[in-house]
Design a protein around this motif. Structure first.
Motif, PDB file in Angstrom:
ATOM      1  N   ALA A   1      44.752  36.695  44.496  1.00  0.00           N
ATOM      2  CA  ALA A   1      45.701  37.806  44.409  1.00  0.00           C
ATOM      3  C   ALA A   1      46.940  37.545  45.265  1.00  0.00           C
ATOM      4  CB  ALA A   1      45.015  39.099  44.842  1.00  0.00           C
ATOM      5  N   ALA A   2      46.765  36.836  46.383  1.00  0.00           N
ATOM      6  CA  ALA A   2      47.903  36.532  47.244  1.00  0.00           C
ATOM      7  C   ALA A   2      48.819  35.482  46.613  1.00  0.00           C
ATOM      8  CB  ALA A   2      47.408  36.035  48.602  1.00  0.00           C
ATOM      9  N   ARG A   3      48.241  34.614  45.785  1.00  0.00           N
ATOM     10  CA  ARG A   3      49.028  33.542  45.162  1.00  0.00           C
ATOM     11  C   ARG A   3      49.731  34.004  43.894  1.00  0.00           C
ATOM     12  NH1 ARG A   3      44.258  30.527  45.988  1.00  0.00           N
ATOM     13  NH2 ARG A   3      43.817  30.767  43.771  1.00  0.00           N
ATOM     14  N   GLU A   4      49.116  34.957  43.202  1.00  0.00           N
ATOM     15  CA  GLU A   4      49.607  35.324  41.874  1.00  0.00           C
ATOM     16  C   GLU A   4      49.922  36.816  41.813  1.00  0.00           C
ATOM     17  OE1 GLU A   4      46.858  33.974  38.861  1.00  0.00           O
ATOM     18  OE2 GLU A   4      46.078  32.429  40.219  1.00  0.00           O
ATOM     19  N   THR A   5      50.908  37.158  41.021  1.00  0.00           N
ATOM     20  CA  THR A   5      51.242  38.562  40.814  1.00  0.00           C
ATOM     21  C   THR A   5      50.128  39.276  40.077  1.00  0.00           C
ATOM     22  OG1 THR A   5      53.581  37.987  40.718  1.00  0.00           O
ATOM     23  CG2 THR A   5      52.954  40.154  39.875  1.00  0.00           C
ATOM     24  N   TRP A   6      49.514  38.573  39.137  1.00  0.00           N
ATOM     25  CA  TRP A   6      48.427  39.185  38.358  1.00  0.00           C
ATOM     26  C   TRP A   6      47.345  38.137  38.142  1.00  0.00           C
ATOM     27  CZ3 TRP A   6      46.166  38.218  33.548  1.00  0.00           C
ATOM     28  CH2 TRP A   6      45.335  39.232  33.053  1.00  0.00           C
ATOM     29  N   THR A   7      46.108  38.490  38.377  1.00  0.00           N
ATOM     30  CA  THR A   7      44.995  37.578  38.166  1.00  0.00           C
ATOM     31  C   THR A   7      43.789  38.361  37.675  1.00  0.00           C
ATOM     32  OG1 THR A   7      43.451  36.043  39.226  1.00  0.00           O
ATOM     33  CG2 THR A   7      44.381  37.773  40.614  1.00  0.00           C
ATOM     34  N   ARG A   8      43.009  37.745  36.818  1.00  0.00           N
ATOM     35  CA  ARG A   8      41.801  38.393  36.289  1.00  0.00           C
ATOM     36  C   ARG A   8      40.571  38.068  37.140  1.00  0.00           C
ATOM     37  NH1 ARG A   8      40.431  37.592  30.247  1.00  0.00           N
ATOM     38  NH2 ARG A   8      38.946  39.191  30.924  1.00  0.00           N
ATOM     39  N   LEU A   9      40.745  37.239  38.172  1.00  0.00           N
ATOM     40  CA  LEU A   9      39.577  36.807  38.935  1.00  0.00           C
ATOM     41  C   LEU A   9      38.801  37.965  39.555  1.00  0.00           C
ATOM     42  CD1 LEU A   9      38.078  34.223  39.677  1.00  0.00           C
ATOM     43  CD2 LEU A   9      39.459  34.094  41.752  1.00  0.00           C
ATOM     44  N   PRO A  10      39.460  38.930  40.234  1.00  0.00           N
ATOM     45  CA  PRO A  10      38.684  40.053  40.775  1.00  0.00           C
ATOM     46  C   PRO A  10      37.916  40.825  39.698  1.00  0.00           C
ATOM     47  CG  PRO A  10      40.836  39.977  41.799  1.00  0.00           C
ATOM     48  CD  PRO A  10      40.865  38.989  40.675  1.00  0.00           C
ATOM     49  N   GLU A  11      38.537  40.999  38.543  1.00  0.00           N
ATOM     50  CA  GLU A  11      37.855  41.693  37.445  1.00  0.00           C
ATOM     51  C   GLU A  11      36.615  40.922  37.001  1.00  0.00           C
ATOM     52  OE1 GLU A  11      38.762  42.764  32.759  1.00  0.00           O
ATOM     53  OE2 GLU A  11      40.440  42.437  34.135  1.00  0.00           O
ATOM     54  N   GLN A  12      36.731  39.605  36.933  1.00  0.00           N
ATOM     55  CA  GLN A  12      35.589  38.774  36.561  1.00  0.00           C
ATOM     56  C   GLN A  12      34.502  38.831  37.625  1.00  0.00           C
ATOM     57  OE1 GLN A  12      37.653  35.084  36.120  1.00  0.00           O
ATOM     58  NE2 GLN A  12      38.316  35.505  34.011  1.00  0.00           N
ATOM     59  N   HIS A  13      34.911  38.841  38.881  1.00  0.00           N
ATOM     60  CA  HIS A  13      33.939  38.946  39.966  1.00  0.00           C
ATOM     61  C   HIS A  13      33.174  40.273  39.896  1.00  0.00           C
ATOM     62  CE1 HIS A  13      36.263  35.899  42.698  1.00  0.00           C
ATOM     63  NE2 HIS A  13      35.488  35.304  41.826  1.00  0.00           N
ATOM     64  N   ARG A  14      33.888  41.361  39.661  1.00  0.00           N
ATOM     65  CA  ARG A  14      33.221  42.667  39.590  1.00  0.00           C
ATOM     66  C   ARG A  14      32.209  42.703  38.446  1.00  0.00           C
ATOM     67  NH1 ARG A  14      38.669  44.286  39.928  1.00  0.00           N
ATOM     68  NH2 ARG A  14      39.301  44.717  42.082  1.00  0.00           N
ATOM     69  N   ALA A  15      32.578  42.145  37.311  1.00  0.00           N
ATOM     70  CA  ALA A  15      31.656  42.119  36.168  1.00  0.00           C
ATOM     71  C   ALA A  15      30.402  41.320  36.515  1.00  0.00           C
ATOM     72  CB  ALA A  15      32.354  41.519  34.947  1.00  0.00           C
ATOM     73  N   PHE A  16      30.595  40.182  37.161  1.00  0.00           N
ATOM     74  CA  PHE A  16      29.455  39.364  37.580  1.00  0.00           C
ATOM     75  C   PHE A  16      28.570  40.121  38.556  1.00  0.00           C
ATOM     76  CE2 PHE A  16      27.926  36.543  41.015  1.00  0.00           C
ATOM     77  CZ  PHE A  16      26.952  35.853  40.311  1.00  0.00           C
ATOM     78  N   LEU A  17      29.185  40.809  39.520  1.00  0.00           N
ATOM     79  CA  LEU A  17      28.411  41.529  40.532  1.00  0.00           C
ATOM     80  C   LEU A  17      27.665  42.715  39.944  1.00  0.00           C
ATOM     81  CD1 LEU A  17      30.954  41.342  43.483  1.00  0.00           C
ATOM     82  CD2 LEU A  17      28.727  40.214  43.361  1.00  0.00           C
ATOM     83  N   ARG A  18      28.221  43.329  38.929  1.00  0.00           N
ATOM     84  CA  ARG A  18      27.491  44.418  38.259  1.00  0.00           C
ATOM     85  C   ARG A  18      26.238  43.869  37.575  1.00  0.00           C
ATOM     86  NH1 ARG A  18      32.823  46.587  37.524  1.00  0.00           N
ATOM     87  NH2 ARG A  18      33.144  45.407  35.603  1.00  0.00           N
ATOM     88  N   GLU A  19      26.325  42.667  37.043  1.00  0.00           N
ATOM     89  CA  GLU A  19      25.147  42.041  36.434  1.00  0.00           C
ATOM     90  C   GLU A  19      24.108  41.708  37.502  1.00  0.00           C
ATOM     91  OE1 GLU A  19      26.147  38.681  34.077  1.00  0.00           O
ATOM     92  OE2 GLU A  19      27.554  39.763  32.787  1.00  0.00           O
ATOM     93  N   VAL A  20      24.552  41.176  38.615  1.00  0.00           N
ATOM     94  CA  VAL A  20      23.636  40.872  39.718  1.00  0.00           C
ATOM     95  C   VAL A  20      22.966  42.145  40.216  1.00  0.00           C
ATOM     96  CG1 VAL A  20      23.480  39.997  42.085  1.00  0.00           C
ATOM     97  CG2 VAL A  20      24.934  38.832  40.425  1.00  0.00           C
TER      98      VAL A  20
ATOM     99  N   TYR B   1      32.316  44.466  47.178  1.00  0.00           N
ATOM    100  CA  TYR B   1      33.323  43.430  46.926  1.00  0.00           C
ATOM    101  C   TYR B   1      34.729  43.988  47.146  1.00  0.00           C
ATOM    102  CZ  TYR B   1      36.270  40.320  44.083  1.00  0.00           C
ATOM    103  OH  TYR B   1      37.272  39.490  43.620  1.00  0.00           O
ATOM    104  N   ASP B   2      34.984  45.142  46.585  1.00  0.00           N
ATOM    105  CA  ASP B   2      36.314  45.752  46.744  1.00  0.00           C
ATOM    106  C   ASP B   2      36.595  46.069  48.207  1.00  0.00           C
ATOM    107  OD1 ASP B   2      36.903  45.633  44.046  1.00  0.00           O
ATOM    108  OD2 ASP B   2      36.201  47.662  43.629  1.00  0.00           O
ATOM    109  N   ASN B   3      35.601  46.608  48.910  1.00  0.00           N
ATOM    110  CA  ASN B   3      35.802  46.966  50.317  1.00  0.00           C
ATOM    111  C   ASN B   3      36.072  45.729  51.171  1.00  0.00           C
ATOM    112  OD1 ASN B   3      35.308  49.650  49.682  1.00  0.00           O
ATOM    113  ND2 ASN B   3      33.158  49.592  50.307  1.00  0.00           N
ATOM    114  N   TRP B   4      35.290  44.673  50.964  1.00  0.00           N
ATOM    115  CA  TRP B   4      35.459  43.468  51.773  1.00  0.00           C
ATOM    116  C   TRP B   4      36.770  42.752  51.422  1.00  0.00           C
ATOM    117  CZ3 TRP B   4      33.854  42.365  56.242  1.00  0.00           C
ATOM    118  CH2 TRP B   4      33.870  41.058  56.749  1.00  0.00           C
ATOM    119  N   THR B   5      37.160  42.809  50.163  1.00  0.00           N
ATOM    120  CA  THR B   5      38.446  42.228  49.759  1.00  0.00           C
ATOM    121  C   THR B   5      39.588  42.920  50.492  1.00  0.00           C
ATOM    122  OG1 THR B   5      37.598  41.629  47.565  1.00  0.00           O
ATOM    123  CG2 THR B   5      39.988  41.780  47.808  1.00  0.00           C
ATOM    124  N   GLN B   6      39.513  44.240  50.596  1.00  0.00           N
ATOM    125  CA  GLN B   6      40.551  44.981  51.307  1.00  0.00           C
ATOM    126  C   GLN B   6      40.541  44.644  52.796  1.00  0.00           C
ATOM    127  OE1 GLN B   6      42.981  46.981  49.811  1.00  0.00           O
ATOM    128  NE2 GLN B   6      42.064  45.933  48.063  1.00  0.00           N
TER     129      GLN B   6
END
Length: 286
Positions: A97-116, A129-134
């Motif tokens: 997120a710091a490198r790019e204006t828009w990235t799908r990586l956090p969205e992909q991570h959240r989807a993976f974590l919901r499966e876990v 994930y959201d709390n630690w990212t912040q």
């Protein structure tokens, strides 16, 4: 304020067991060499009543059965396993997120974590994930000793000692059961950490992970923990200075490069902070 010692004739191994929870002994103004969590006081309610109230308020523990369940959960890992899953993903997501204006990586991570979460019954990993990212983005993680200790098991194990001592004081555990749990906690601590300094940094990591859901208070809580942990390393009367984590090692030496400790025992204005998360009436539990 000096560390409190009752003068009990305690075997070194049992002193080591209690030292795993030294942070909570300090913040609760408890003895470092007794199973009882609180010194008995007159005119303010018995220590048993205080322990019962603290466990009910902070941990929702009101019986021997609930105490045993909570202690088993802490031994198995209450927050450390969640941190182990979330940390590297949040680190990568924050960097993307710091490198790019828009990235799908956090969205992909959240989807993976919901499966876990669904597979392993660990609800809310995407929220963690959201709390630690912040916490990473806003610099709270940078408050901790660097490089970051990513083994947060110490957070669960230090609280294991607190809950064990409080449960014994409340009458939920007998002596043999309490010492047996503390022995298991010490063995797990020794398996994860080489010394008290490594244990302390792991504790600080876990503490920030626990409180980062409310960033308005995370900085204050983290700075308080840093101060108290630093004092455990520096005060001559600290449990970490009296007994080593591993029997063959020397006790925790003071770091000569450190400036004067703000929690030095010579400072009479260093009481336990009532707003600190370690306070028995504060929800420092699950």
């Amino acid at each position: 304020m000096a560390d409190l010692w009752a003068g009990a004739a305690l075997a070194e191994e049992r002193s080591r067991m209690l030292a795993v929870g030294a942070f909570y002994a300090r913040s609760n103004r408890a003895f470092n060499d007794t199973l009882a969590l609180l010194p008995e006081e007159t005119g303010t309610g018995t220590r048993r009543e205080k322990a019962i109230e603290g466990l009910a308020d902070a941990w929702r523990v009101t019986s021997s059965e609930e105490a045993a369940g909570t202690l088993n959960n802490l031994l198995a890992g209450m927050h450390a396993p969640r941190f182990a899953i979330v940390h590297s993903l949040a680190q990568a997501g924050a960097a993307a997120a710091a490198r790019e204006t828009w990235t799908r990586l956090p969205e992909q991570h959240r989807a993976f974590l919901r499966e876990v979460s669904a597979v392993h019954g660990m609800d809310g990993l995407d929220r963690d994930y959201d709390n630690w990212t912040q916490a990473i983005k806003f610099g709270f993680v940078s408050l901790l000793p660097q490089p970051l200790n990513t083994d947060a098991t110490a957070w669960d194990l230090a609280r294991l000692v607190y809950v064990t001592r409080a449960s014994h004081t409340a009458g939920y555990l007998d002596d043999a059961s309490a010492w047996g749990i503390l022995a298991r906690g010490l063995a797990e601590t020794q398996r994860h950490y080489r010394n008290w300094r490594q244990f302390g940094t792991g504790f600080l990591t876990g503490g920030l992970f626990w409180c980062c859901g409310d960033l308005s208070d995370a900085r204050g809580q983290t700075l308080t923990r840093l101060r108290l942990v630093r004092g455990l390393h520096l005060r001559p009367g600290s449990p970490w200075r009296r007994v080593a984590l591993h029997p063959a090692d020397p006790a925790d030496p003071a770091d000569p490069a450190d400036p004067a400790d703000p929690a030095d025992p010579a400072d009479p204005a260093d009481p336990a902070d009532p707003a600190d998360p370690a306070d028995p009436a504060d929800p420092a539990g699950p």
